[in-house]
Scaffold this motif. Structure first.
Motif, PDB file in Angstrom:
ATOM      1  N   ASN A 166       0.846  -1.189   0.000  1.00 26.55           N
ATOM      2  CA  ASN A 166       0.000   0.000   0.000  1.00 26.55           C
ATOM      3  C   ASN A 166       0.882   1.240   0.000  1.00 26.55           C
ATOM      4  O   ASN A 166       1.151   1.820   1.054  1.00 26.55           O
ATOM      5  N   PRO A 167       1.346   1.685  -1.182  1.00 24.99           N
ATOM      6  CA  PRO A 167       2.291   2.811  -1.238  1.00 24.99           C
ATOM      7  C   PRO A 167       1.762   4.089  -0.579  1.00 24.99           C
ATOM      8  O   PRO A 167       2.487   4.794   0.090  1.00 24.99           O
ATOM      9  N   ILE A 168       0.497   4.402  -0.785  1.00 19.25           N
ATOM     10  CA  ILE A 168      -0.099   5.599  -0.191  1.00 19.25           C
ATOM     11  C   ILE A 168      -1.241   5.175   0.720  1.00 19.25           C
ATOM     12  O   ILE A 168      -2.183   4.523   0.288  1.00 19.25           O
ATOM     13  N   GLU A 169      -1.139   5.565   1.971  1.00 15.66           N
ATOM     14  CA  GLU A 169      -2.202   5.265   2.928  1.00 15.66           C
ATOM     15  C   GLU A 169      -3.033   6.518   3.154  1.00 15.66           C
ATOM     16  O   GLU A 169      -2.493   7.592   3.433  1.00 15.66           O
ATOM     17  N   LEU A 170      -4.312   6.400   2.991  1.00 12.25           N
ATOM     18  CA  LEU A 170      -5.221   7.520   3.170  1.00 12.25           C
ATOM     19  C   LEU A 170      -5.734   7.540   4.599  1.00 12.25           C
ATOM     20  O   LEU A 170      -6.406   6.616   5.052  1.00 12.25           O
ATOM     21  N   GLU A 171      -5.411   8.602   5.309  1.00  8.61           N
ATOM     22  CA  GLU A 171      -5.894   8.774   6.673  1.00  8.61           C
ATOM     23  C   GLU A 171      -7.052   9.769   6.652  1.00  8.61           C
ATOM     24  O   GLU A 171      -6.913  10.905   6.196  1.00  8.61           O
ATOM     25  N   GLU A 172      -8.195   9.337   7.123  1.00  4.43           N
ATOM     26  CA  GLU A 172      -9.404  10.162   7.062  1.00  4.43           C
ATOM     27  C   GLU A 172      -9.643  10.852   8.398  1.00  4.43           C
ATOM     28  O   GLU A 172      -9.696  10.200   9.436  1.00  4.43           O
ATOM     29  N   LEU A 173      -9.756  12.153   8.354  1.00  3.23           N
ATOM     30  CA  LEU A 173     -10.099  12.961   9.522  1.00  3.23           C
ATOM     31  C   LEU A 173     -11.305  13.824   9.141  1.00  3.23           C
ATOM     32  O   LEU A 173     -11.159  14.868   8.511  1.00  3.23           O
ATOM     33  N   SER A 174     -12.491  13.359   9.478  1.00  7.44           N
ATOM     34  CA  SER A 174     -13.710  14.062   9.101  1.00  7.44           C
ATOM     35  C   SER A 174     -13.946  15.264  10.009  1.00  7.44           C
ATOM     36  O   SER A 174     -13.767  15.179  11.233  1.00  7.44           O
TER      37      SER A 174
END
Length: 398
Positions: A166-174
């Motif tokens: 997973n080269p880019i990990e998306l971290e979600e902060l709503s």
């Protein structure tokens, strides 16, 4: 005026149909129906998530690892079938929920680092399709294990392995809180329910106050009374306004009482949203209903005055209900959010304002604008209704 108002209101309260639509439905029936539907849908969804699914697996020898993963998965139970030709009949007869067919050459393809394919047989003609999701979860878990195994053979470090997977990990902060997220889901239905109750409660009394008076021959007697036509219109309007607003407010109160009594049994984000809605929010929702009830009362009374009979009035009001539903449903469409444009669209603005109040994100400048514009529309419709009632060719159509 007030004598006519109380006289008409007393006659309506004595009518069983009015009592049912005005008091029984908003206080008891509607909250119980929607509460029961909510509980039932939640129960069905949880049951579908944990329901045991029976399946058939063909080609086990072609993928022993994948076969073992399906066998270890909780909630799945294998049922033997004679051959692949029996899959459809078994699914139709509910002997199995799905079947997996693994073709020959699966393992050699994996060993050569080539993509392989398995076939899922299932019936997706259901409203709540959990079968594919649960099968996909098993396949995804096996894919993850295979990727990790293949990359581990390249002597990568743990950090390099994470990069390869997973080269880019998306971290979600709503930025939206729990109340806002849940309010966006629930808030769209609240105005639809309240406005429809407000409209339906006033519908039958409206038909009786106009067309019903014509059929009974009492309208002429009422016009001979020492009271102005403006006062007569206002009395009949206030009766419909009272009935419609009372029904909607009683429903708000009964739903609030149900949430207060049983809200503790709710779970997750819905429970947090319910606890966050305060008395001020409910009061503002009730305030939005006041001019809306006046709009409905003016329109319904105008149609009833124009109709020659009870039957004609019913036939004219039914399509009106479909027309009035449209702007309310528009507020539930994706992408329709409260802004200065939508705040000027009748009924849509009220629905969106109620949704924002439930979410806790109401812009009070827009709230004031919506309340003012809706009140002006209600006043204009009432003035039109008064002018309509003063026309002899309307009152005594032949």
């Amino acid at each position: 005026m007030w004598t006519v108002y109380f006289k008409e209101l007393l006659e309506l309260l004595r009518d069983r149909k009015t009592f049912i639509f005005t008091l029984l439905l908003p206080i008891v029936a509607m909250p119980m129906i929607f509460g029961g539907l909510g509980y039932l849908s939640s129960t069905i969804f949880k049951k579908a998530q944990h329901k045991e699914l029976t399946y058939a697996l063909f080609g086990k020898e072609n993928a022993p690892g994948l076969s073992e993963r399906f066998a270890r998965e909780k909630g799945l139970r294998e049922v033997p079938l004679a051959d692949e030709g029996a899959i459809k009949a078994a699914i139709d007869a509910d002997r199995i929920h799905f079947a997996i067919v693994i073709p020959p050459g699966f393992e050699p393809a994996m060993a050569a680092h080539r993509q392989a394919r398995v076939t899922l047989h299932y019936n997706n003609a259901v409203a709540l399709d959990m079968t594919r999701k649960r099968v996909a979860a098993v396949i995804d878990a096996h894919n993850g294990a295979l990727r990790e195994q293949a990359l581990s053979a390249m002597n990568m470090s743990r950090a390099e392995l994470r990069f390869a997977l997973n080269p880019i990990e998306l971290e979600e902060l709503s930025t939206a809180g729990t109340r806002e997220r849940m309010g966006a889901l629930v808030g769209g239905f609240l105005p639809y329910i309240l406005l429809m109750v407000c409209l339906m409660a006033a519908m039958y009394p409206a038909i009786d106050l106009g067309a019903g008076e014509k059929e009974r021959g009492t309208l002429e007697t009422l016009l001979l009374a020492p009271i102005s036509r403006t006062a007569l219109v206002m009395a009949k309007f206030l009766v419909l306004f009272t009935v419609g607003l009372t029904s909607a407010l009683l429903m708000v109160a009964s739903m609030g009482l149900l949430l207060a009594l049983f809200g503790g049994s709710l779970e997750g984000g819905l429970a947090q949203m319910v606890r966050a809605i305060g008395a001020r929010d409910l009061a503002m929702v009730a305030l939005m209903l006041v001019p809306t009830a006046a709009i409905f009362a003016s329109i319904l009374l105008s149609i009833s005055i124009y109709a020659k009979s009870y039957k004609e009035a019913s036939g004219m009001i039914s399509p009106l209900m479909m027309l009035l539903i449209v702007p309310i449903v528009v507020a539930m469409l994706p992408g329709v959010e409260l802004n200065w444009f939508w705040s000027m669209v009748p009924l849509t603005n009220v629905s969106l304002a109620m949704k924002e109040l439930v979410k806790g994100t109401m812009d009070y400048r827009m709230f004031s604008a919506i309340l003012l514009s809706t009140t002006l529309i209600a006043g204009a419709l009432l003035a039109w209704c008064r002018w309509w009632f003063n026309r002899e060719d309307v009152l005594f159509r032949s």
